[in-house]
Design an enzyme around this catalytic site. Structure first.
Site, short mmCIF file in Angstrom:
data_model
loop_
_atom_site.label_atom_id
_atom_site.label_comp_id
_atom_site.label_asym_id
_atom_site.label_seq_id
_atom_site.Cartn_x
_atom_site.Cartn_y
_atom_site.Cartn_z
N ALA A 292 0.82 -1.21 0.00
CA ALA A 292 0.00 0.00 0.00
C ALA A 292 0.86 1.27 0.00
O ALA A 292 1.91 1.33 0.62
CB ALA A 292 -0.92 0.00 1.21
N ILE B 210 3.19 -1.44 4.37
CA ILE B 210 3.53 -0.10 3.89
C ILE B 210 4.62 -0.19 2.82
O ILE B 210 5.75 -0.58 3.12
CB ILE B 210 3.99 0.79 5.05
CG1 ILE B 210 2.95 0.79 6.18
CG2 ILE B 210 4.25 2.21 4.56
CD1 ILE B 210 3.42 1.51 7.44
N CYS B 211 4.29 0.21 1.61
CA CYS B 211 5.26 0.13 0.51
C CYS B 211 6.56 0.84 0.84
O CYS B 211 7.65 0.30 0.64
CB CYS B 211 4.64 0.73 -0.76
SG CYS B 211 5.82 0.97 -2.11
N PHE B 212 6.47 2.06 1.39
CA PHE B 212 7.68 2.86 1.58
C PHE B 212 8.51 2.41 2.78
O PHE B 212 9.61 2.92 2.98
CB PHE B 212 7.32 4.34 1.68
CG PHE B 212 7.30 5.01 0.34
CD1 PHE B 212 8.44 5.57 -0.20
CD2 PHE B 212 6.14 5.03 -0.41
CE1 PHE B 212 8.44 6.15 -1.45
CE2 PHE B 212 6.12 5.62 -1.66
CZ PHE B 212 7.27 6.18 -2.20
N SER C 234 9.64 -0.61 3.01
CA SER C 234 10.55 -1.63 2.50
C SER C 234 10.84 -1.30 1.05
O SER C 234 10.08 -0.57 0.40
CB SER C 234 9.94 -3.04 2.60
OG SER C 234 8.82 -3.15 1.75
#
Length: 271
Positions: A75, A134-136, A138
């Protein structure tokens, strides 16, 4: 090689994802699109679980839309950023057939773009193995870091001989709000770790010689255009959406991306 450049400005979440898919459907030549999100929104990966990973009640109270992408990944909270999409036929031979290598080639264009606004970015060579929604928080293959912290992410989908890769570049980042948007039992997703792992253009310019310059959407859009032009040796043609793309985007907005059937579970009838 010619490449269309389309700046659609600020759209809502459902329109933004519909436009990307409409361009993909009709794509005949490489197309670079830039856009923003208004209101702020979360996009989730194609296979992601909203109920277990997203704080939907908080999003609803905060007027934050939720939309499911046709690309995979985790996401993303889209707010103070610019998103690019690069859409092209595979037989244009601008990127390799091997997916991870194609990420690297496209990342080079983004490195050039950020360099133009005074930010030195590095390409991460391998993904993080971190369980987080959370995409950001990793990094995947060949995503961009500035001073060791993630500043841009990307996701890709290949369909019927065509490629769509899109992703945000962070102009600013609200750590507190991001921590509230996700249902995570992982202490790794707390505010302190987000600050240690995520940066933005504003953070980097402020750190660099105490530069308080504010980069605008328009300046970053122009830098992205120049980055792709230089990286792929493209002849850029400014272009609006054509009638076919506009009509399909409207249909996809109404019948797919704004529906709970699409956003709250994956249905096999959709691409």
């Amino acid at each position: 090689m010619q490449c269309r450049f389309i700046d659609t400005g600020f759209k809502n979440a459902f329109e933004n994802m519909a436009i990307d898919e409409a361009i993909l459907h009709y794509c005949k030549i490489p197309t670079l699109r830039v856009y923003g999100w208004k209101p702020a929104a979360i996009s989730i990966g194609y296979n992601q679980d909203i109920e277990n990973e997203i704080n939907a009640d908080y999003c609803k109270k905060s007027n934050i839309e939720i939309v499911r992408r046709i690309t995979g990944g985790k996401a993303v909270f889209h707010d103070k950023e610019i998103t690019y999409s690069f859409i092209l036929p595979e037989d244009a031979n601008l990127v390799p057939f091997e997916v991870n290598e194609s990420y690297r080639i496209i990342a080079n264009a983004l490195v050039i773009a950020l360099k133009k606004i005074g930010i030195d970015a590095d390409i991460k060579k391998a993904p993080d193995k971190i369980k987080t929604p959370i995409c950001f928080n990793s990094a995947n293959w060949y995503e961009l870091l500035a001073n060791g912290r993630k500043i841009s992410g990307s996701a890709q989908r290949r369909f019927n001989g065509k490629i769509l890769q899109h992703g945000p570049i962070l102009i600013d980042f609200d750590y507190e709000k991001n921590a509230s948007l996700f249902n995570s039992n992982n202490s790794f997703d707390n505010i302190l770790n987000l600050k240690n792992r995520i940066t933005s253009i504003k953070n980097e310019l402020r750190t660099k010689n105490n530069n308080k310059k504010v980069i605008t959407y328009e300046e970053l859009a122009e830098a992205i255009k120049d980055g792709f032009k230089g990286n792929f040796n493209l002849k850029i043609i400014n272009s609006p959406l054509n009638n076919e793309e506009t009509q399909l985007a409207w249909k996809l907005t109404e019948e797919k991306y704004s529906t709970e059937e699409w956003n709250y579970r994956v249905i096999s009838k959709y691409i």
